[in-house]
Design an enzyme around this catalytic site. Structure first.
Site, PDB file in Angstrom:
ATOM      1  N   TYR A 175      29.856   8.706  18.720  1.00 20.66           N
ATOM      2  CA  TYR A 175      30.795   9.421  19.599  1.00 20.66           C
ATOM      3  C   TYR A 175      30.052  10.420  20.501  1.00 20.66           C
ATOM      4  CZ  TYR A 175      35.158  12.075  20.583  1.00 20.66           C
ATOM      5  OH  TYR A 175      36.223  12.706  21.168  1.00 20.66           O
TER       6      TYR A 175
ATOM      7  N   ASN B 230      40.749   8.705  29.788  1.00 20.48           N
ATOM      8  CA  ASN B 230      41.025   9.507  28.593  1.00 20.48           C
ATOM      9  C   ASN B 230      40.892   8.710  27.298  1.00 20.48           C
ATOM     10  OD1 ASN B 230      42.592  11.723  26.980  1.00 20.48           O
ATOM     11  ND2 ASN B 230      43.807   9.850  26.741  1.00 20.48           N
TER      12      ASN B 230
HETATM   13  N1  CAA Z   1      26.453  19.685   8.319  1.00 20.40           N
HETATM   14  C1  CAA Z   1      25.470  19.555   7.399  1.00 20.40           C
HETATM   15  N2  CAA Z   1      25.594  18.813   6.312  1.00 20.40           N
HETATM   16  C2  CAA Z   1      26.739  18.178   6.121  1.00 20.40           C
HETATM   17  C3  CAA Z   1      27.809  18.253   7.030  1.00 20.40           C
HETATM   18  C4  CAA Z   1      27.611  19.070   8.153  1.00 20.40           C
HETATM   19  N3  CAA Z   1      28.576  19.216   9.084  1.00 20.40           N
HETATM   20  N4  CAA Z   1      28.817  17.518   6.580  1.00 20.40           N
HETATM   21  C5  CAA Z   1      28.398  16.959   5.414  1.00 20.40           C
HETATM   22  N5  CAA Z   1      27.160  17.384   5.147  1.00 20.40           N
HETATM   23  C6  CAA Z   1      26.355  17.020   3.981  1.00 20.40           C
HETATM   24  C7  CAA Z   1      27.125  17.265   2.706  1.00 20.40           C
HETATM   25  O1  CAA Z   1      27.013  18.601   2.308  1.00 20.40           O
HETATM   26  C8  CAA Z   1      26.469  16.310   1.756  1.00 20.40           C
HETATM   27  O2  CAA Z   1      25.251  16.849   1.295  1.00 20.40           O
HETATM   28  P1  CAA Z   1      24.785  16.614  -0.206  1.00 20.40           P
HETATM   29  O3  CAA Z   1      24.671  15.106  -0.364  1.00 20.40           O
HETATM   30  O4  CAA Z   1      23.477  17.323  -0.281  1.00 20.40           O
HETATM   31  O5  CAA Z   1      25.855  17.213  -1.051  1.00 20.40           O
HETATM   32  C9  CAA Z   1      26.112  15.139   2.636  1.00 20.40           C
HETATM   33  O6  CAA Z   1      26.074  15.628   3.968  1.00 20.40           O
HETATM   34  C10 CAA Z   1      27.130  14.024   2.545  1.00 20.40           C
HETATM   35  O7  CAA Z   1      28.432  14.595   2.751  1.00 20.40           O
HETATM   36  P2  CAA Z   1      29.715  13.745   2.540  1.00 20.40           P
HETATM   37  O8  CAA Z   1      29.691  13.090   1.179  1.00 20.40           O
HETATM   38  O9  CAA Z   1      30.917  14.544   2.910  1.00 20.40           O
HETATM   39  O10 CAA Z   1      29.470  12.640   3.648  1.00 20.40           O
HETATM   40  P3  CAA Z   1      30.351  11.459   4.008  1.00 20.40           P
HETATM   41  O11 CAA Z   1      29.380  10.447   4.482  1.00 20.40           O
HETATM   42  O12 CAA Z   1      31.329  11.101   2.976  1.00 20.40           O
HETATM   43  O13 CAA Z   1      31.222  12.043   5.243  1.00 20.40           O
HETATM   44  C11 CAA Z   1      31.599  12.570   7.526  1.00 20.40           C
HETATM   45  C12 CAA Z   1      30.589  12.532   6.362  1.00 20.40           C
HETATM   46  C13 CAA Z   1      32.326  11.230   7.661  1.00 20.40           C
HETATM   47  C14 CAA Z   1      30.827  12.827   8.792  1.00 20.40           C
HETATM   48  C15 CAA Z   1      32.622  13.669   7.240  1.00 20.40           C
HETATM   49  O14 CAA Z   1      31.945  14.858   6.973  1.00 20.40           O
HETATM   50  C16 CAA Z   1      33.517  13.903   8.462  1.00 20.40           C
HETATM   51  O15 CAA Z   1      34.465  13.194   8.696  1.00 20.40           O
HETATM   52  N6  CAA Z   1      33.222  14.966   9.244  1.00 20.40           N
HETATM   53  C17 CAA Z   1      34.007  15.295  10.439  1.00 20.40           C
HETATM   54  C18 CAA Z   1      33.245  14.922  11.655  1.00 20.40           C
HETATM   55  C19 CAA Z   1      34.012  15.440  12.847  1.00 20.40           C
HETATM   56  O16 CAA Z   1      34.064  16.627  13.133  1.00 20.40           O
HETATM   57  N7  CAA Z   1      34.636  14.536  13.604  1.00 20.40           N
HETATM   58  C20 CAA Z   1      35.422  14.951  14.724  1.00 20.40           C
HETATM   59  C21 CAA Z   1      36.574  13.976  14.878  1.00 20.40           C
HETATM   60  S1  CAA Z   1      37.736  14.575  16.070  1.00 20.40           S
HETATM   61  C22 CAA Z   1      36.972  14.365  17.499  1.00 20.40           C
HETATM   62  O17 CAA Z   1      35.945  13.772  17.603  1.00 20.40           O
HETATM   63  C23 CAA Z   1      37.652  14.947  18.683  1.00 20.40           C
HETATM   64  C24 CAA Z   1      36.693  15.747  19.459  1.00 20.40           C
HETATM   65  O18 CAA Z   1      36.266  15.303  20.512  1.00 20.40           O
HETATM   66  C25 CAA Z   1      36.328  17.100  18.970  1.00 20.40           C
END
Ligand code: CAA
Length: 241
Positions: free
Chosen positions: A148, A83
């Site tokens: 991941y 896990n």
């Molecule tokens: N789809 C498409 N475009 C996206 C997007 C998405 N999901 N998220 C961000 N973007 C785009 C933004 O719109 C932005 O575009 P512009 O530059 O044209 O405005 C560009 O990408 C950059 O966005 P950010 O400035 O927000 O990007 P960042 O680098 O600061 O952050 C990230 C990106 C770290 C991935 C943040 O969005 C994040 O933390 N996302 C969550 C990811 C996620 O779901 N993780 C799951 C963790 S929990 C887990 O993993 C448990 C499990 O098993 C489910």
């Protein structure tokens, strides 16, 4: 008959904690492994009355040593729940080597490091249950999670291959693939992003750790010997496979 022995990596917090509690309630003797949070481990020992032992699953020597320790304290391991997992989210064009390495070392290499030392004994005894925690994002991909998603897709491939190798030996190997579950890991997702994700969950809420634990316990039971190599998807309908 002596109760069976279960080891749960990352077993003192989050989904792992719920798995440890459920297996204990089902009559297993449980060893929960953890890497850093001594306070959570102490609470686990007190509240659940289980072993909580330190082990970094990314370190193969640690894994071999802790498995030997569990075997000497509780007896041969019947159930292994892999896990332990971490995230280090970043888009690939911004990702550093550490974010890639750490996630692969814990989420994927950890699977090998823990399973390799127990598999021989399970085969020799003709019995075992291995349950690996995958993720919806290993199945569908997720922005910011190349590391991941690669590791979790790897978990599913590992599960299928090992299931084939051990099917004749009474050892089943399955994956449980959670969606977004209400744990600390998901709490770290930026609030606006999490709201968008929640809107994509047909059930209309995050999952509960206990809901994942019930699935693990089902696959860990002795009565259940004909499901192997499968991935049980538990994501509130967010991604249908
Ligand atoms: N789809 C498409 N475009 C996206 C997007 C998405 N999901 N998220 C961000 N973007 C785009 C933004 O719109 C932005 O575009 P512009 O530059 O044209 O405005 C560009 O990408 C950059 O966005 P950010 O400035 O927000 O990007 P960042 O680098 O600061 O952050 C990230 C990106 C770290 C991935 C943040 O969005 C994040 O933390 N996302 C969550 C990811 C996620 O779901 N993780 C799951 C963790 S929990 C887990 O993993 C448990 C499990 O098993 C489910």
């Amino acid at each position: 008959m002596m109760s069976k022995v279960a080891v749960v990596t990352g077993g003192t917090r989050g989904i792992g904690h719920a798995v440890s509690a459920k297996l204990k309630a089902d009559g297993f003797r449980v060893a929960a492994l953890y890497v850093g949070n001594d306070e959570a481990a102490r609470q686990c020992r007190e509240e659940l009355e289980i072993l909580a032992l330190k082990c970094d699953v990314a370190e193969s020597l640690d894994c071999r040593n802790v498995i030997r320790e569990v075997e000497s304290l509780l007896g041969p391991i019947d159930v292994l729940v892999n896990n332990a997992g971490i995230t280090h989210d970043a888009a690939l064009h911004k990702m550093d080597d550490n974010a890639w390495d750490q996630v692969i070392r814990v989420d994927l290499n950890g699977l090998y490091n823990m399973t390799r030392p127990v598999i021989g004994g399970m085969r020799d005894r003709g019995y075992g249950r291995i349950i690996n925690i995958a993720s919806i994002n290993g199945q569908k991909g997720q922005f910011g999670q190349t590391n991941y998603a690669a590791a979790k897709a790897g978990v599913i491939g590992f599960t299928k291959a090992l299931a084939l190798e051990t099917a004749r030996k009474g050892v089943t190997v399955n994956a449980v693939s959670p969606g977004y579950v209400d744990t600390e890991m998901v709490a770290h997702v930026p609030a606006d992003v999490l709201e968008q994700i929640k809107a994509q969950i047909p059930v209309g809420r995050l999952g509960r750790a206990e809901e994942i634990a019930r699935c693990v316990a089902f696959l860990a039971s002795e009565e259940q010997g004909f499901i192997t190599g499968s991935t049980l998807t538990v994501n509130g309908g967010q991604y249908l496979v």
